[in-house]
Design an enzyme around this catalytic site. Structure first.
Site, mmCIF file in Angstrom:
data_model
loop_
_atom_site.group_PDB
_atom_site.id
_atom_site.type_symbol
_atom_site.label_atom_id
_atom_site.label_comp_id
_atom_site.label_asym_id
_atom_site.label_seq_id
_atom_site.Cartn_x
_atom_site.Cartn_y
_atom_site.Cartn_z
ATOM 1 N N GLY A 111 -2.852 12.021 5.109
ATOM 2 C CA GLY A 111 -1.841 11.066 4.655
ATOM 3 C C GLY A 111 -0.473 11.399 5.221
ATOM 4 C CE LYS A 163 -7.720 1.505 -1.511
ATOM 5 N NZ LYS A 163 -6.586 2.320 -1.103
ATOM 6 C CG LEU A 206 5.365 4.612 -5.798
ATOM 7 C CD1 LEU A 206 5.859 3.662 -6.883
ATOM 8 C CD2 LEU A 206 6.498 4.968 -4.861
ATOM 9 N NE ARG A 207 0.807 11.388 -2.865
ATOM 10 C CZ ARG A 207 -0.301 11.064 -2.211
ATOM 11 N NH1 ARG A 207 -1.329 10.555 -2.836
ATOM 12 N NH2 ARG A 207 -0.402 11.255 -0.922
ATOM 13 C CG HIS A 216 0.093 14.884 1.372
ATOM 14 N ND1 HIS A 216 -0.663 14.919 0.221
ATOM 15 C CD2 HIS A 216 -0.470 13.931 2.161
ATOM 16 C CE1 HIS A 216 -1.646 14.032 0.310
ATOM 17 N NE2 HIS A 216 -1.548 13.411 1.477
ATOM 18 C CG HIS A 235 -6.259 1.841 5.423
ATOM 19 N ND1 HIS A 235 -7.630 1.900 5.283
ATOM 20 C CD2 HIS A 235 -5.749 2.595 4.415
ATOM 21 C CE1 HIS A 235 -7.920 2.659 4.258
ATOM 22 N NE2 HIS A 235 -6.805 3.076 3.709
ATOM 23 C CG ASP A 285 -2.276 4.519 3.349
ATOM 24 O OD1 ASP A 285 -2.011 4.938 2.207
ATOM 25 O OD2 ASP A 285 -3.355 4.765 3.915
ATOM 26 C CG HIS A 291 -2.005 1.006 1.162
ATOM 27 N ND1 HIS A 291 -3.251 0.798 1.722
ATOM 28 C CD2 HIS A 291 -2.060 2.228 0.603
ATOM 29 C CE1 HIS A 291 -4.003 1.859 1.513
ATOM 30 N NE2 HIS A 291 -3.292 2.746 0.837
ATOM 31 C CG HIS A 318 -10.047 4.344 2.014
ATOM 32 N ND1 HIS A 318 -8.853 4.962 2.286
ATOM 33 C CD2 HIS A 318 -10.942 4.919 2.855
ATOM 34 C CE1 HIS A 318 -9.033 5.856 3.234
ATOM 35 N NE2 HIS A 318 -10.292 5.854 3.594
HETATM 36 O O1 DOR Z 1 -4.782 9.555 4.400
HETATM 37 C C1 DOR Z 1 -4.900 9.133 3.252
HETATM 38 N N1 DOR Z 1 -4.164 9.611 2.255
HETATM 39 N N2 DOR Z 1 -5.814 8.192 2.984
HETATM 40 C C2 DOR Z 1 -6.107 7.829 1.726
HETATM 41 O O2 DOR Z 1 -6.915 6.968 1.551
HETATM 42 C C3 DOR Z 1 -5.468 8.483 0.595
HETATM 43 C C4 DOR Z 1 -4.144 8.981 0.984
HETATM 44 C C5 DOR Z 1 -3.517 9.868 -0.044
HETATM 45 O O3 DOR Z 1 -3.550 9.509 -1.223
HETATM 46 O O4 DOR Z 1 -2.945 10.888 0.325
HETATM 47 ZN ZN ZN Z 2 -6.912 4.353 2.023
HETATM 48 ZN ZN ZN Z 3 -3.699 4.772 0.765
#
Ligand code: DOR
Ligand code: ZN
Ligand code: ZN
Length: 442
Positions: free
Chosen positions: A328, A146, A64-65, A313, A236, A309, A61, A181
């Site tokens: 996140g 997903k 990688l953006r 950011h 999660h 996960d 999980h 999710h």
């Molecule tokens: O906190 C989170 N950030 N939960 C998610 O399901 C998405 C993730 C994100 O992509 O930043």
């Molecule tokens: Zn999630």
């Molecule tokens: Zn996630």
């Protein structure tokens, strides 16, 4: 050009037990496990001085953006961070910009990843706009589909069970997992951003993403997957009752698996008030009672996998007020140090840790000959130094996301070497910059 590598004097964890000896890797594959002097010669020999060798960590999980979100993370920085964290395979999430919801997007991701990855990478997709595109995504080797019920990434109406079932049945015919999710946002986003007091913003966030919304979402998808006969992976989970629900539902559908994250095991609600935006993630941190329930499931085998996960950011974004900051936190670099410390603290057996981070994710996501240290398996290995004591410092992260609610958390273990497809990618906290040897899986 592939070469051979011999590891000697190691403490190898294989077949649920320790083996003191070494192994030989040829063309990226473990060809011999044994003791000197019986091991065959190799081009390079590494004496590990008794360090622990476990199957390469699979983090199932990871976000990688890249592309329009490259300022948060890229394939290069995200997989470098993974290798630093002792992770050898990551599975990338589809909620990118643009989202991975059709074969062309998946091809673009593979193209971008090629020659830019230090670890193996697999790709999840979202549900495509058109049901026919499922086949194309399967052909492009997506590892699963997903679903974000609270935050759709395509125009499929996720509130309509009949529509969902149509999609799920087609996914089921390819025997790929549906991952959810589990969340249903209950509030009004505009009203929340009007709250000025940060404590009120936090309380509102917790109320609108409460434990009940997670449990309801799990129940709904378990019922749906029973009809469509899907393999269902629940990402999660954070509550004891989620686990109870999953146990009951497994009586009807044995193909339900679930995942837990380090922050839901080691932090709790108080930490959101302490860290504010840095402690904001979805699902949120929960009460100590829920945390204790998750530990039970982790130890007794009810929880299948441990993942990070990793949701990077920018520091600028995470410096905003709680309601404005995105949810996140990064985690691919801290998963192994944090959880191996719990192994050393005798809270979790090494056997369970290895199952949770390599053997089970490899099975659930059909990753082939990886996830175990056995002759004939791909040489994905994580070597761990268990003789250190230090504190987590996000300034040191290789990820672009240099923040963490684990800042200052004491660790007793760090990955000292990461071997991906038989090649040393990280050694003694140094990345071999030329070792972009990751492959796209499966
Ligand atoms: O906190 C989170 N950030 N939960 C998610 O399901 C998405 C993730 C994100 O992509 O930043
Ligand atoms: Zn999630
Ligand atoms: Zn996630």
């Amino acid at each position: 050009m592939q070469t051979s590598l011999k590891i000697t004097n190691a403490k190898i964890f294989t077949r649920h037990a320790f083996f003191s000896g070494g192994l030989v890797i040829e063309d990226g594959v473990i060809t011999k496990i044994g003791k000197e002097p019986k091991l065959p010669q190799a081009d390079t020999t590494l004496n590990l001085n008794g360090q622990l060798v476990i199957p390469g960590i699979i983090d199932a999980h990871v976000h990688l953006r890249d592309f329009q979100l490259a300022y948060k993370e890229t394939f290069l920085t995200g997989t470098k961070a993974a290798a630093m964290g002792g992770v050898t395979t990551v599975l990338d999430m589809p909620n990118t910009k643009p989202p991975t919801i059709n074969a062309i997007r998946l091809q673009e991701k593979k193209q971008q990843a090629k020659d830019n990855i230090f670890t193996n990478v697999g790709f999840f997709s979202g549900l495509p706009e058109s049901i026919d595109d499922i086949e194309n995504l399967v052909r492009e080797k997506t590892v699963g589909f997903k679903i974000y019920p609270h935050m759709p990434i395509s125009s499929v109406d996720l509130n309509d069970d009949n529509v969902l079932l149509e999609f799920l049945k087609v996914v089921s015919s390819y025997n790929l997992p549906i991952c959810i999710h589990p969340d249903t946002f209950k509030g009004d986003q505009k009203q929340i951003s009007l709250l000025i007091d940060e404590k009120e913003q936090i309380s509102d966030f917790l109320r609108t993403h409460d434990t009940q919304s997670e449990i309801e979402s799990i129940k709904r998808f378990c019922k749906l997957s029973l009809v469509s006969k899907n393999k269902l992976h629940i990402c999660h989970i954070t509550t004891k009752q989620s686990l109870e629900t999953i146990k009951e539902e497994r009586g009807l559908n044995p193909h339900i698996t679930c995942e837990v994250l380090p922050h839901h095991l080691l932090l709790s609600e108080d930490d959101i008030f302490k860290w504010k935006s840095w402690g904001k993630m979805l699902p949120p941190l929960r009460s100590q009672t829920e945390v204790d329930g998750l530990w039970e499931g982790l130890k007794n085998g009810e929880i299948d996998i441990l993942a990070s996960d990793h949701a990077p950011h920018s520091l600028v974004e995470k410096s905003k007020s709680f309601s404005e900051a995105p949810s996140g936190i990064p985690g691919v670099e801290t998963l192994v140090p944090i959880m191996m410390t719990e192994v050393l603290n005798d809270r979790l057996s090494l056997d369970r840790f290895v199952m949770l981070t390599s053997e089970r994710p490899a099975q659930i996501f059909n990753l082939g000959n990886t996830g175990k240290i056995e002759e004939g398996y791909i040489a994905n290995l994580t070597i761990i130094n268990t003789k250190i004591r230090k504190k987590i410092n996000p300034d040191d992260f290789y990820s672009k996301a240099k923040f963490s609610p684990f800042k200052g958390h004491e660790i007793r273990a760090i990955p000292s070497m990461t071997i991906v497809n038989g090649q040393i990618v990280m050694q003694d906290k140094q990345i071999q910059e030329s070792a972009k040897v990751g492959k796209i899986v499966p």
